[in-house]
Design a protein around this motif. Structure first.
Motif, PDB file in Angstrom:
ATOM      1  N   ARG A 121      60.129  39.951  31.267  1.00  0.00           N
ATOM      2  CA  ARG A 121      59.523  41.288  31.254  1.00  0.00           C
ATOM      3  C   ARG A 121      58.166  41.259  30.561  1.00  0.00           C
ATOM      4  N   ILE A 122      58.054  40.463  29.516  1.00  0.00           N
ATOM      5  CA  ILE A 122      56.753  40.317  28.850  1.00  0.00           C
ATOM      6  C   ILE A 122      55.746  39.718  29.820  1.00  0.00           C
ATOM      7  N   GLY A 123      56.167  38.669  30.522  1.00  0.00           N
ATOM      8  CA  GLY A 123      55.272  38.010  31.471  1.00  0.00           C
ATOM      9  C   GLY A 123      54.819  38.914  32.591  1.00  0.00           C
ATOM     10  N   GLU A 124      55.734  39.748  33.093  1.00  0.00           N
ATOM     11  CA  GLU A 124      55.381  40.669  34.181  1.00  0.00           C
ATOM     12  C   GLU A 124      54.296  41.648  33.750  1.00  0.00           C
ATOM     13  N   GLU A 125      54.449  42.220  32.574  1.00  0.00           N
ATOM     14  CA  GLU A 125      53.454  43.174  32.092  1.00  0.00           C
ATOM     15  C   GLU A 125      52.132  42.473  31.777  1.00  0.00           C
ATOM     16  N   PHE A 126      52.219  41.255  31.231  1.00  0.00           N
ATOM     17  CA  PHE A 126      51.003  40.521  30.888  1.00  0.00           C
ATOM     18  C   PHE A 126      50.190  40.196  32.143  1.00  0.00           C
ATOM     19  N   VAL A 127      50.861  39.836  33.216  1.00  0.00           N
ATOM     20  CA  VAL A 127      50.164  39.562  34.480  1.00  0.00           C
ATOM     21  C   VAL A 127      49.421  40.811  34.950  1.00  0.00           C
ATOM     22  N   LYS A 128      50.077  41.963  34.886  1.00  0.00           N
ATOM     23  CA  LYS A 128      49.437  43.206  35.328  1.00  0.00           C
ATOM     24  C   LYS A 128      48.233  43.546  34.457  1.00  0.00           C
ATOM     25  N   ILE A 129      48.336  43.248  33.164  1.00  0.00           N
ATOM     26  CA  ILE A 129      47.206  43.478  32.257  1.00  0.00           C
ATOM     27  C   ILE A 129      46.045  42.559  32.620  1.00  0.00           C
ATOM     28  N   ILE A 130      46.340  41.283  32.819  1.00  0.00           N
ATOM     29  CA  ILE A 130      45.302  40.295  33.142  1.00  0.00           C
ATOM     30  C   ILE A 130      44.638  40.612  34.482  1.00  0.00           C
ATOM     31  N   MET A 131      45.403  41.152  35.417  1.00  0.00           N
ATOM     32  CA  MET A 131      44.865  41.440  36.744  1.00  0.00           C
ATOM     33  C   MET A 131      44.203  42.814  36.826  1.00  0.00           C
ATOM     34  N   SER A 132      44.111  43.532  35.727  1.00  0.00           N
ATOM     35  CA  SER A 132      43.476  44.846  35.723  1.00  0.00           C
ATOM     36  C   SER A 132      41.959  44.720  35.617  1.00  0.00           C
ATOM     37  N   SER A 133      41.266  45.811  35.862  1.00  0.00           N
ATOM     38  CA  SER A 133      39.806  45.805  35.791  1.00  0.00           C
ATOM     39  C   SER A 133      39.289  45.752  34.358  1.00  0.00           C
ATOM     40  N   ILE A 142      51.683  28.062  26.240  1.00  0.00           N
ATOM     41  CA  ILE A 142      51.587  29.528  26.270  1.00  0.00           C
ATOM     42  C   ILE A 142      52.161  30.083  27.572  1.00  0.00           C
ATOM     43  N   LEU A 143      51.759  29.508  28.689  1.00  0.00           N
ATOM     44  CA  LEU A 143      52.183  30.027  29.990  1.00  0.00           C
ATOM     45  C   LEU A 143      53.673  29.811  30.226  1.00  0.00           C
ATOM     46  N   LYS A 144      54.208  28.721  29.713  1.00  0.00           N
ATOM     47  CA  LYS A 144      55.661  28.520  29.800  1.00  0.00           C
ATOM     48  C   LYS A 144      56.381  29.588  28.990  1.00  0.00           C
ATOM     49  N   ARG A 145      55.852  29.861  27.809  1.00  0.00           N
ATOM     50  CA  ARG A 145      56.459  30.857  26.927  1.00  0.00           C
ATOM     51  C   ARG A 145      56.441  32.246  27.569  1.00  0.00           C
ATOM     52  N   LEU A 146      55.421  32.519  28.372  1.00  0.00           N
ATOM     53  CA  LEU A 146      55.291  33.822  29.025  1.00  0.00           C
ATOM     54  C   LEU A 146      55.927  33.839  30.417  1.00  0.00           C
ATOM     55  N   ASN A 147      56.641  32.750  30.741  1.00  0.00           N
ATOM     56  CA  ASN A 147      57.450  32.693  31.963  1.00  0.00           C
ATOM     57  C   ASN A 147      56.633  32.683  33.256  1.00  0.00           C
TER      58      ASN A 147
END
Length: 261
Positions: A92-104, A200-205
């Motif tokens: 769940r952390i990884g999913e939200e982090f991806v959306k944050i990174i892909m935002s404007s 880091i990326l492994k930790r964030l799934n």
């Protein structure tokens, strides 16, 4: 319906339409917050976050995606409850982090995560660059440069892997720095940074494909090419090392690196 809406996360997500009476149900002034672009937790922010701590990251994600501001009490509750983020499944952390990174507003979101103390908990390796000066090639510290590089990637609408590589390309600098002032060095920070990025990326799934591509970009982001010096055999060696299919991505990462300076 009122009870259901009272358990939603933010007021802007607690609006409903009454099909029978053809009217808006707005018990928590969600329409007002929608118009003023405010992210406000319903009722007691700490209670809302206790129900689901993913909401802390979701608030930052809405800030980044919608260009809204987070209301002061909601923001304070995030800072107060930041340690609870580790109770969440990494998926769940990884999913939200991806959306944050892909935002404007990805860069601004990372700054906000740092200000709230979330970055220190989730990605301390990135936080370590805050306040760490570089050398005569840079006017920003390691953290600010990395955030600006991510911002450049977002402004160009680059891929997830390029955005991640832009954010983490210098993550190895804090532990490779030697000396201070304009002549400080960071030898092998690309190699060290690649290993840290993988952790880091492994930790964030993240998926193995995303990890492989991002780590490769970080590892070789310092590739050197001088038109008046390089030979044909040098070009072939460079292509073999980087991979011909990755050349455009490496150039995009270099653009982000330069704009971030």
């Amino acid at each position: 319906i009122e009870k259901d809406l009272s358990r939603r996360d933010f007021t802007i997500n607690a609006l409903a339409w009454d099909l029978r009476n053809q009217e808006l149900i707005d018990e928590f002034d969600g329409l007002k917050d929608l118009k003023s672009k405010a992210i406000r937790a319903i009722g007691d922010p700490k209670k809302r976050f206790q129900e689901d701590y993913t909401r802390m990251l979701r608030a930052i994600r809405f800030f980044a995606q919608l260009d809204f501001s987070i209301e002061a009490h909601t923001l304070k509750a995030i800072a107060d409850k930041k340690e609870k983020i580790l109770t969440l499944p990494k998926e769940r952390i990884g999913e939200e982090f991806v959306k944050i990174i892909m935002s404007s507003k990805a860069g601004e979101a990372i700054r906000l995560m740092q200000a709230m103390g979330l970055l220190q908990i989730l990605i301390p390796e990135l936080e370590a660059g805050a306040g760490m000066t570089q050398n005569k090639a840079h006017i920003y510290d390691v953290f600010e440069h990395s955030v600006r590089a991510l911002g450049a990637a977002a402004s160009h609408n680059f891929s997830l892997e390029i955005r991640l590589a832009a954010l983490f390309h210098d993550v190895g600098k804090p532990i490779t720095k030697e000396g201070n002032g304009p002549d400080a060095t960071f030898y092998n920070h690309d190699q060290v940074g690649a290993k840290i990025t993988k952790d880091i990326l492994k930790r964030l799934n993240f998926s193995s494909d995303v990890i492989k591509k991002t780590v490769h970009l970080v590892r070789y982001h310092m590739f050197y090419y001088a038109l008046d010096i390089v030979t044909d055999s040098g070009v072939r060696r460079l292509l073999n090392r980087l991979g011909k299919e990755n050349i455009e991505d490496f150039i995009s990462l270099r653009i982000c690196d330069r704009l971030g300076m």
